[in-house]
Design a protein around this motif. Sequence first.
Motif, PDB file in Angstrom:
ATOM      1  N   ALA A 108       0.928  -1.149   0.264  1.00 49.40           N
ATOM      2  CA  ALA A 108       0.026   0.298  -0.108  1.00 49.40           C
ATOM      3  C   ALA A 108       1.037   1.453   0.022  1.00 49.40           C
ATOM      4  N   ALA A 109       1.754   1.285   0.342  1.00 53.80           N
ATOM      5  CA  ALA A 109       2.671   2.499   0.487  1.00 53.80           C
ATOM      6  C   ALA A 109       3.575   2.791  -0.360  1.00 53.80           C
ATOM      7  N   LEU A 110       3.631   1.578  -1.716  1.00 54.33           N
ATOM      8  CA  LEU A 110       4.561   1.398  -2.245  1.00 54.33           C
ATOM      9  C   LEU A 110       3.438   2.045  -3.716  1.00 54.33           C
ATOM     10  N   HIS A 111       2.728   2.625  -3.437  1.00 56.21           N
ATOM     11  CA  HIS A 111       1.257   2.864  -4.235  1.00 56.21           C
ATOM     12  C   HIS A 111       0.492   4.412  -3.709  1.00 56.21           C
ATOM     13  N   ILE A 112       1.421   4.576  -2.774  1.00 53.89           N
ATOM     14  CA  ILE A 112       0.779   6.035  -2.123  1.00 53.89           C
ATOM     15  C   ILE A 112       2.271   6.906  -2.609  1.00 53.89           C
ATOM     16  N   VAL A 113       3.783   6.455  -2.090  1.00 55.13           N
ATOM     17  CA  VAL A 113       4.871   7.576  -2.078  1.00 55.13           C
ATOM     18  C   VAL A 113       5.278   7.140  -3.550  1.00 55.13           C
ATOM     19  N   PRO A 114       5.625   8.390  -4.256  1.00 53.42           N
ATOM     20  CA  PRO A 114       5.645   8.488  -5.752  1.00 53.42           C
ATOM     21  C   PRO A 114       7.311   8.365  -5.933  1.00 53.42           C
ATOM     22  N   PHE A 115       7.713   7.074  -6.977  1.00 49.84           N
ATOM     23  CA  PHE A 115       9.112   7.087  -7.073  1.00 49.84           C
ATOM     24  C   PHE A 115       9.343   7.450  -8.565  1.00 49.84           C
ATOM     25  N   HIS A 116      10.881   7.950  -8.325  1.00 51.29           N
ATOM     26  CA  HIS A 116      11.364   8.413  -9.748  1.00 51.29           C
ATOM     27  C   HIS A 116      12.527   7.506  -9.911  1.00 51.29           C
ATOM     28  N   ASN A 117      12.256   6.887  -9.526  1.00 48.54           N
ATOM     29  CA  ASN A 117      13.521   5.368 -10.202  1.00 48.54           C
ATOM     30  C   ASN A 117      12.390   4.126  -9.694  1.00 48.54           C
ATOM     31  N   PRO A 118      11.976   4.025 -11.870  1.00 54.05           N
ATOM     32  CA  PRO A 118      11.168   2.538 -11.611  1.00 54.05           C
ATOM     33  C   PRO A 118      11.493   1.128 -11.354  1.00 54.05           C
ATOM     34  N   ASN A 119      13.294   1.276 -11.433  1.00 56.34           N
ATOM     35  CA  ASN A 119      14.286   0.694 -11.537  1.00 56.34           C
ATOM     36  C   ASN A 119      14.044  -0.258  -9.815  1.00 56.34           C
ATOM     37  N   LEU A 120      14.344   0.751  -8.767  1.00 56.94           N
ATOM     38  CA  LEU A 120      13.909   0.662  -7.334  1.00 56.94           C
ATOM     39  C   LEU A 120      12.618  -0.336  -6.729  1.00 56.94           C
ATOM     40  N   LEU A 121      11.505   0.510  -7.891  1.00 57.79           N
ATOM     41  CA  LEU A 121      10.112   0.102  -7.585  1.00 57.79           C
ATOM     42  C   LEU A 121      10.405  -1.513  -7.612  1.00 57.79           C
ATOM     43  N   VAL A 122      10.213  -1.834  -9.294  1.00 57.85           N
ATOM     44  CA  VAL A 122      10.598  -3.136  -9.427  1.00 57.85           C
ATOM     45  C   VAL A 122      11.439  -4.475  -8.370  1.00 57.85           C
ATOM     46  N   PHE A 123      12.797  -3.473  -7.597  1.00 61.49           N
ATOM     47  CA  PHE A 123      13.325  -4.200  -6.961  1.00 61.49           C
ATOM     48  C   PHE A 123      12.979  -4.921  -5.496  1.00 61.49           C
ATOM     49  N   ILE A 124      11.847  -3.688  -4.912  1.00 61.59           N
ATOM     50  CA  ILE A 124      11.425  -3.235  -4.368  1.00 61.59           C
ATOM     51  C   ILE A 124       9.921  -4.675  -4.021  1.00 61.59           C
ATOM     52  N   ALA A 125       9.806  -4.607  -5.022  1.00 59.96           N
ATOM     53  CA  ALA A 125       8.336  -5.288  -5.264  1.00 59.96           C
ATOM     54  C   ALA A 125       8.968  -7.020  -6.017  1.00 59.96           C
ATOM     55  N   GLY A 126       9.904  -7.347  -6.577  1.00 62.17           N
ATOM     56  CA  GLY A 126      10.160  -8.568  -6.090  1.00 62.17           C
ATOM     57  C   GLY A 126      10.691  -8.815  -5.048  1.00 62.17           C
ATOM     58  N   THR A 127      11.525  -8.097  -4.379  1.00 64.61           N
ATOM     59  CA  THR A 127      11.864  -8.632  -2.790  1.00 64.61           C
ATOM     60  C   THR A 127      10.755  -9.333  -2.284  1.00 64.61           C
ATOM     61  N   GLN A 128       9.492  -8.295  -2.179  1.00 65.92           N
ATOM     62  CA  GLN A 128       8.521  -8.750  -1.476  1.00 65.92           C
ATOM     63  C   GLN A 128       7.756  -9.868  -1.920  1.00 65.92           C
ATOM     64  N   LEU A 129       7.309  -9.761  -2.760  1.00 73.74           N
ATOM     65  CA  LEU A 129       7.177 -11.515  -3.599  1.00 73.74           C
ATOM     66  C   LEU A 129       7.592 -12.708  -3.136  1.00 73.74           C
ATOM     67  N   PHE A 130       9.204 -12.303  -3.294  1.00 72.99           N
ATOM     68  CA  PHE A 130      10.259 -13.403  -2.845  1.00 72.99           C
ATOM     69  C   PHE A 130       9.562 -13.459  -1.739  1.00 72.99           C
ATOM     70  N   ILE A 131       9.893 -13.225  -0.694  1.00 71.06           N
ATOM     71  CA  ILE A 131       9.606 -13.131   0.988  1.00 71.06           C
ATOM     72  C   ILE A 131       8.240 -13.373   1.230  1.00 71.06           C
ATOM     73  N   GLN A 132       6.893 -13.254   0.153  1.00 70.66           N
ATOM     74  CA  GLN A 132       5.730 -13.816   0.538  1.00 70.66           C
ATOM     75  C   GLN A 132       6.064 -15.476   0.706  1.00 70.66           C
ATOM     76  N   ALA A 133       6.690 -15.817  -1.085  1.00 73.81           N
ATOM     77  CA  ALA A 133       6.456 -17.322  -1.832  1.00 73.81           C
ATOM     78  C   ALA A 133       7.112 -17.878  -0.281  1.00 73.81           C
ATOM     79  N   SER A 134       8.182 -17.865   0.182  1.00 70.69           N
ATOM     80  CA  SER A 134       9.107 -18.143   1.007  1.00 70.69           C
ATOM     81  C   SER A 134       8.062 -18.370   2.556  1.00 70.69           C
TER      82      SER A 134
END
Length: 98
Positions: A32-58
């Motif tokens: 939810a915070a990722l949707h609220i905070v504006p990101f100027h670096n899309p690579n950082l957003l992809v990294f955070i989302a990928g890490t979140q998905l890996f943690i959720q899968a584990s």
Amino acid sequence: MATFLWFLFDWRGRLRAGPYRLSMIILGVTVAALHIVPFHNPNLLVFIAGTQLFIQASLDAKRLHDAGLSAIWVLLTSAAGIALFAALHIYQPELTPM
């Protein structure tokens, strides 16, 4: 520190329902915070989302172990979800804006 890393990143072991629910709430707030905070670096957003998905899968894999199921179900259901989203994007691209 090793226990914290096991909790987040290791697919082996078991996890009780209470810590699982709490971690899912924390991950949900993070998304939810990722949707609220504006990101100027899309690579950082992809990294955070990928890490979140890996943690959720584990975490899901550990809960599946408690139910007597293999962690391969996490991979199978994730692959099915990706395939369904890809098919939806191919056949109905107006529904899935990137």
